[in-house]
Design a protein around this motif. Structure first.
Motif, short mmCIF file in Angstrom:
data_model
loop_
_atom_site.label_atom_id
_atom_site.label_comp_id
_atom_site.label_asym_id
_atom_site.label_seq_id
_atom_site.Cartn_x
_atom_site.Cartn_y
_atom_site.Cartn_z
N PRO A 6 -2.26 -34.78 17.29
CA PRO A 6 -1.70 -33.59 17.92
C PRO A 6 -0.17 -33.65 17.97
O PRO A 6 0.41 -34.72 18.12
N VAL A 7 0.47 -32.51 17.84
CA VAL A 7 1.93 -32.42 17.84
C VAL A 7 2.39 -32.03 19.24
O VAL A 7 1.83 -31.10 19.84
N ASP A 8 3.37 -32.76 19.75
CA ASP A 8 3.91 -32.47 21.07
C ASP A 8 4.82 -31.25 20.98
O ASP A 8 5.93 -31.32 20.48
N GLN A 9 4.34 -30.13 21.49
CA GLN A 9 5.09 -28.88 21.44
C GLN A 9 6.30 -28.90 22.37
O GLN A 9 7.27 -28.18 22.14
N LYS A 10 6.25 -29.72 23.41
CA LYS A 10 7.33 -29.74 24.40
C LYS A 10 8.67 -30.10 23.76
O LYS A 10 9.69 -29.51 24.08
N ARG A 11 8.67 -31.05 22.85
CA ARG A 11 9.92 -31.45 22.19
C ARG A 11 10.56 -30.29 21.44
O ARG A 11 11.76 -30.07 21.51
N TYR A 12 9.75 -29.55 20.72
CA TYR A 12 10.26 -28.41 19.95
C TYR A 12 10.79 -27.32 20.88
O TYR A 12 11.83 -26.71 20.62
N LEU A 13 10.06 -27.07 21.97
CA LEU A 13 10.49 -26.06 22.92
C LEU A 13 11.77 -26.47 23.63
O LEU A 13 12.64 -25.64 23.90
N GLU A 14 11.91 -27.77 23.93
CA GLU A 14 13.14 -28.26 24.56
C GLU A 14 14.34 -28.03 23.65
O GLU A 14 15.40 -27.58 24.11
N GLU A 15 14.18 -28.31 22.38
CA GLU A 15 15.27 -28.10 21.43
C GLU A 15 15.65 -26.61 21.36
O GLU A 15 16.82 -26.27 21.28
N ALA A 16 14.65 -25.75 21.41
CA ALA A 16 14.90 -24.32 21.35
C ALA A 16 15.59 -23.83 22.62
O ALA A 16 16.34 -22.85 22.58
N CYS A 17 15.36 -24.49 23.75
CA CYS A 17 15.94 -24.06 25.03
C CYS A 17 17.33 -24.63 25.28
O CYS A 17 18.06 -24.11 26.13
N LYS A 18 17.72 -25.66 24.58
CA LYS A 18 19.02 -26.29 24.84
C LYS A 18 20.20 -25.31 24.73
O LYS A 18 21.10 -25.38 25.57
#
Length: 69
Positions: A6-18
């Motif tokens: 499974p891919v951790d979506q949180k990391r991608y979302l954090e990058e998008a929110c920075k």
């Protein structure tokens, strides 16, 4: 598909929110620069650090919970 990790979506979302949390990041960086020469160890930027990550968490949370299974 069951064998895929499974891919951790949180990391991608954090990058998008920075980019939305630039102000708290700049405040944290200014604090770090300001206390760089402190030899006593009494000065810290914990508040600014948590303000930055709180901003990111507030941005990520609504998007993350829609993607959780």
């Amino acid at each position: 598909m069951a064998d895929e990790e499974p891919v951790d979506q949180k990391r991608y979302l954090e990058e998008a929110c920075k980019p939305k949390c630039v102000k708290p990041l700049l405040e944290y960086q200014a604090c770090v620069k300001r206390i760089q020469g402190d030899e006593s160890g009494h000065k810290h930027c914990t508040g600014q650090y948590f303000d930055y990550w709180s901003c990111i968490d507030k941005c990520v949370a609504p998007k993350l919970f829609t993607k959780l299974k």
